[in-house]
Design a protein around this motif. Sequence first.
Motif, short mmCIF file in Angstrom:
data_model
loop_
_atom_site.label_atom_id
_atom_site.label_comp_id
_atom_site.label_asym_id
_atom_site.label_seq_id
_atom_site.Cartn_x
_atom_site.Cartn_y
_atom_site.Cartn_z
N LYS A 370 0.83 -0.97 0.02
CA LYS A 370 -0.07 0.31 -0.12
C LYS A 370 1.08 1.37 0.00
O LYS A 370 0.51 2.30 -0.77
CB LYS A 370 -0.91 -0.02 1.33
CG LYS A 370 -1.76 -1.11 1.29
CD LYS A 370 -3.08 -0.54 2.08
CE LYS A 370 -4.39 -1.50 2.08
NZ LYS A 370 -4.34 -2.59 3.06
N TYR A 371 1.88 1.18 0.79
CA TYR A 371 2.85 2.33 0.87
C TYR A 371 3.30 2.58 -0.40
O TYR A 371 3.47 3.78 -0.75
CB TYR A 371 3.84 1.81 1.99
CG TYR A 371 4.97 3.08 2.03
CD1 TYR A 371 5.09 4.06 1.53
CD2 TYR A 371 6.14 2.65 3.07
CE1 TYR A 371 6.04 5.14 1.87
CE2 TYR A 371 6.96 3.30 3.36
CZ TYR A 371 7.05 4.85 2.73
OH TYR A 371 8.20 5.69 3.06
N GLU A 374 0.89 4.29 -2.51
CA GLU A 374 0.49 5.75 -2.06
C GLU A 374 1.69 6.63 -2.51
O GLU A 374 1.41 7.78 -3.16
CB GLU A 374 0.59 5.71 -0.72
CG GLU A 374 0.39 7.02 -0.17
CD GLU A 374 1.39 7.82 0.16
OE1 GLU A 374 1.68 8.97 -0.14
OE2 GLU A 374 2.52 7.11 0.78
N ARG A 378 1.83 9.91 -5.09
CA ARG A 378 2.25 11.19 -4.52
C ARG A 378 3.30 11.61 -5.37
O ARG A 378 3.40 12.96 -5.38
CB ARG A 378 2.81 10.91 -3.00
CG ARG A 378 3.47 11.81 -2.33
CD ARG A 378 3.31 11.78 -0.80
NE ARG A 378 3.63 10.50 -0.26
CZ ARG A 378 5.10 10.25 0.21
NH1 ARG A 378 5.99 11.15 0.13
NH2 ARG A 378 5.23 9.26 0.64
#
Length: 435
Positions: A370-371, A374, A378
């Motif tokens: 997930k990181y 993300e 970003r």
Amino acid sequence: MAGLIKWRNSDSRKLSSAREGEEVKLIGWIFTKRVHSNKVFFMLRDRYGYVQLVGDADKLGKRFSEVADIPVESAVAVVGWVKRDPRAPGGVEVHIKNIDVVAKAEVWPITPSVAKSPDSMFDLRHLTIRGPKSRAILLARSALVQSAWEYFIKNGYVLITAPTFITSAVEGGATLFELKYFDKKAYLTQSSQFYEEAAICVFEKVFVIQPSFRAEKSRTRKHLTEFLHIEAEVAFADHEDIMDIEEELLKYIVNRMEEIVPDEIKYVRGKGLPDVDSRFERISYDEAIELLQRKGVEIEWGEDFGADEERVLSMEFDKPFFVYGFPVSTRSFYHMDDPRRPEVTLSSDLMAPMGYGEITSGGQRIHDYKYLIEKIKRMGLNPEDYGWYIDIRRYGMPPHSGFGMGVERVLRWLLDLPHVRDATLFPRTPTRLYP
Ligand code: 4AD
Ligand code: MG
């Protein structure tokens, strides 16, 4: 000339232990020649070095003028007698009994005026590599790669190879070479890192030694469009671990090169390799920015270093050093942000001192699924471009770190070469695609 294969074990190194008067066979190329009225002196170059040949009119008789006419860079096979002479290079010369021209050379085109122009010399690179300096540099390069390979194999790494045709950027789109791949668009790889990351889930520790490509228009002394990339990736390793590994690798390379090619190093550099024995200093990006600003360089926190900044910064050091904690804005999306300070990444560059600058970049990767998604978003990128790379994170991807080291950058520093193009056989730069 029949039976050339029998000559294959000829070796100029063996001459130092040959008896006075012993008959020897040599194959190689005529590097230089000096003709006197009744003697001709050749410097023969073989795989291992140089040996002086002497052709004597008394001994060669009618054949003397023919021998004296052999053009430089002709390939020859020689039978002769060993004579010790302290004036000869290596203390030994070989007096010619018979010399066969295996392949006659035309008039050598590298005249003193050609030699004055670096561009003309690189246009003739297919020939200029025969010169003693290029020869020594290329032998040192071979020793560098051998040493890195040895280090990894001794430490349990597995050698992998990664594809050259790829579909998405590792190090940002600006330096991608685009090409047509049948009816699709493809790129040349900038780094094998993503493929190494897949492979560590089988082997834990992997390395590659293969070319990377950068469409970098920058005309500096440290940029090639194709360079040899030594990269390693290690599972269950954090950023500190990878800096330790880079330091150990570089020390191993320098010490092993001193063993493998001591004469070539002295020939090119006039002395041994730079000292790498003490622990490498580690300074933060913030400290580096302060230092640069104190030196009058106009740079703000958050900007990446260019060639000029690296030169100024590394002039302050006489040993290799790490700069760690680069801002998120300066690093590719795969870098893990520092949990204690999310505006910087768990990354570092190993810098060569005395103006040379960056020789490696490394850091800790994002291993969480997930990181990673993300962070990709970003950074303004599209997760769909990184399908399989993200997918690995769904199936047991441990924390891991890695780095890449440019062979030409390291060799340029170690041998004090003016330009990275001197550190490779056939350099590729924005203005050079030939030979
Ligand atoms: O700093 P870079 O771009 O980092 C990477 O590619 C990472 N993916 C490596 C990794 O972590 N596996 O490139 C790594 C090194 C640089 O430090 C430099 O030594 C060399 O590759 N390099 C070049 N050498 C010559 N010419 C160029 N244009 C180079 N670009 C990078
Ligand atoms: Mg870098």
